[in-house]
Write an enzyme that holds these catalytic residues in place. Sequence first.
Site, PDB file in Angstrom:
ATOM      1  N   ALA A 157       1.036  -1.185   0.005  1.00 34.71           N
ATOM      2  CA  ALA A 157       0.089  -0.009  -0.001  1.00 34.71           C
ATOM      3  C   ALA A 157       0.918   1.597   0.086  1.00 34.71           C
ATOM      4  O   ALA A 157       0.698   2.079   0.972  1.00 34.71           O
ATOM      5  CB  ALA A 157      -1.099   0.113   0.968  1.00 34.71           C
ATOM      6  N   LEU A 158       1.744   1.056  -1.139  1.00 32.25           N
ATOM      7  CA  LEU A 158       2.647   1.773  -0.935  1.00 32.25           C
ATOM      8  C   LEU A 158       2.334   3.491  -1.316  1.00 32.25           C
ATOM      9  O   LEU A 158       1.615   4.364  -2.222  1.00 32.25           O
ATOM     10  CB  LEU A 158       3.785   1.650  -2.208  1.00 32.25           C
ATOM     11  N   HIS A 215       7.220   6.502   0.776  1.00 37.49           N
ATOM     12  CA  HIS A 215       7.320   4.839   0.662  1.00 37.49           C
ATOM     13  C   HIS A 215       9.002   5.558  -0.774  1.00 37.49           C
ATOM     14  O   HIS A 215       9.660   5.194  -0.879  1.00 37.49           O
ATOM     15  CB  HIS A 215       6.703   4.016   0.263  1.00 37.49           C
ATOM     16  N   GLN A 262       2.722  -9.460  13.217  1.00 40.36           N
ATOM     17  CA  GLN A 262       3.227  -8.535  14.123  1.00 40.36           C
ATOM     18  C   GLN A 262       1.774  -7.483  14.284  1.00 40.36           C
ATOM     19  O   GLN A 262       2.327  -6.721  14.509  1.00 40.36           O
ATOM     20  CB  GLN A 262       4.068  -7.687  13.267  1.00 40.36           C
ATOM     21  N   GLY A 305      11.179   5.436   7.690  1.00 41.71           N
ATOM     22  CA  GLY A 305      10.868   6.336   7.936  1.00 41.71           C
ATOM     23  C   GLY A 305      10.701   6.548   9.662  1.00 41.71           C
ATOM     24  O   GLY A 305      10.350   5.616  10.348  1.00 41.71           O
ATOM     25  N   MET A 330       2.015  10.469   6.012  1.00 46.11           N
ATOM     26  CA  MET A 330       1.770   9.296   5.065  1.00 46.11           C
ATOM     27  C   MET A 330       1.580   8.754   5.812  1.00 46.11           C
ATOM     28  O   MET A 330       2.351   7.831   5.896  1.00 46.11           O
ATOM     29  CB  MET A 330       2.346   9.623   3.323  1.00 46.11           C
ATOM     30  N   SER A 331       1.057   7.167   5.482  1.00 49.28           N
ATOM     31  CA  SER A 331       0.632   6.239   5.794  1.00 49.28           C
ATOM     32  C   SER A 331       0.119   5.730   4.976  1.00 49.28           C
ATOM     33  O   SER A 331      -1.551   5.364   4.732  1.00 49.28           O
ATOM     34  CB  SER A 331       0.287   5.988   7.578  1.00 49.28           C
ATOM     35  N   SER A 332       0.151   4.063   4.533  1.00 55.10           N
ATOM     36  CA  SER A 332      -0.971   2.729   4.108  1.00 55.10           C
ATOM     37  C   SER A 332      -1.811   2.846   4.574  1.00 55.10           C
ATOM     38  O   SER A 332      -3.225   3.352   4.169  1.00 55.10           O
ATOM     39  CB  SER A 332      -0.329   1.588   4.137  1.00 55.10           C
ATOM     40  N   ARG A 333      -1.929   3.159   6.424  1.00 52.69           N
ATOM     41  CA  ARG A 333      -3.483   3.322   6.847  1.00 52.69           C
ATOM     42  C   ARG A 333      -4.344   4.020   6.199  1.00 52.69           C
ATOM     43  O   ARG A 333      -5.703   4.452   6.449  1.00 52.69           O
ATOM     44  CB  ARG A 333      -3.464   3.310   8.100  1.00 52.69           C
TER      45      ARG A 333
END
Length: 278
Positions: free
Chosen positions: A30-31, A35, A59, A145, A182-185
């Site tokens: 989910a870049l 990234h 995890q 990051g 920025m985050s994949s979530r």
Amino acid sequence: MLIFDNIIETQNFLKSQHGKSIGFVPTMGALHEGHRALVKKSIAENDLTAVSIFVNPTQFNNPDDLKKYPRTLEEDCKLLEEAGCDVVFAPSAEEMYPNLPQLKIDFGFLENIMEGEFRPGHFNGVGIVVSKLFNIIKPNRAYFGQKDIQQVAVINRLINDLSFDIKLVVCETIREKDGLAMSSRNRRLTEDVRPSAPKIFQSLVIGKKLLLEGNSPFIVKNKIEDFYNSNPEFKLEYYEIADFETLEPITEFDKKRKTALIVAAHLGGVRLIDNKVF
């Protein structure tokens, strides 16, 4: 760009690149532009750049979180090819874990604060998968990051304690124009809650200002709790004021010491984290 889903094929190719320095960016897919920035940094500093895409089940302490985590391999590979990546390693869970690992890694103090406290077993899973990836890729440099500041501390401990011959490179958090890290979530934020998301970063800016004005960490944390109470769309998990080097909470602020403000909060069922270092 070469794409592998098999450990042996990945290792054989990388072994064939005699004398070339390898930069490695581990991801769960989910870049986004954050990234891409890590990949660009690696390309600038190494002969070869490898990126892993693996949603690591060990995890996640919340099965629903694992189930909902976005998986966008085709889109991710397109972004990586455009960025100039050389190798993508995208294994299945069965390839990475033919048998569930019995090994347990305890990161000491880091296990009991912030992410460690609220996500039991999380860093054990991170430590095992990153160790496996390091052994598969054998990079010279690994890129992470700063947004995941506690994870960075865990990886630093892993590299030092297990004597990995790898340089850890920590890169600045990349943000949206409105300040949201920025985050994949972020993909999971719905249109009705997305406009509120920058308040996470705003709470860090407020905290820094209050500290620099002479307020104690205790008072700052109380004011930040009031801030989140006045924005009930959020559920604050933690807001910590810590020493940047150790991540231990501080009770007295010293301008001469590097300080980290670290937050985790839920918005619309999505867990968001961020930090500010100064």
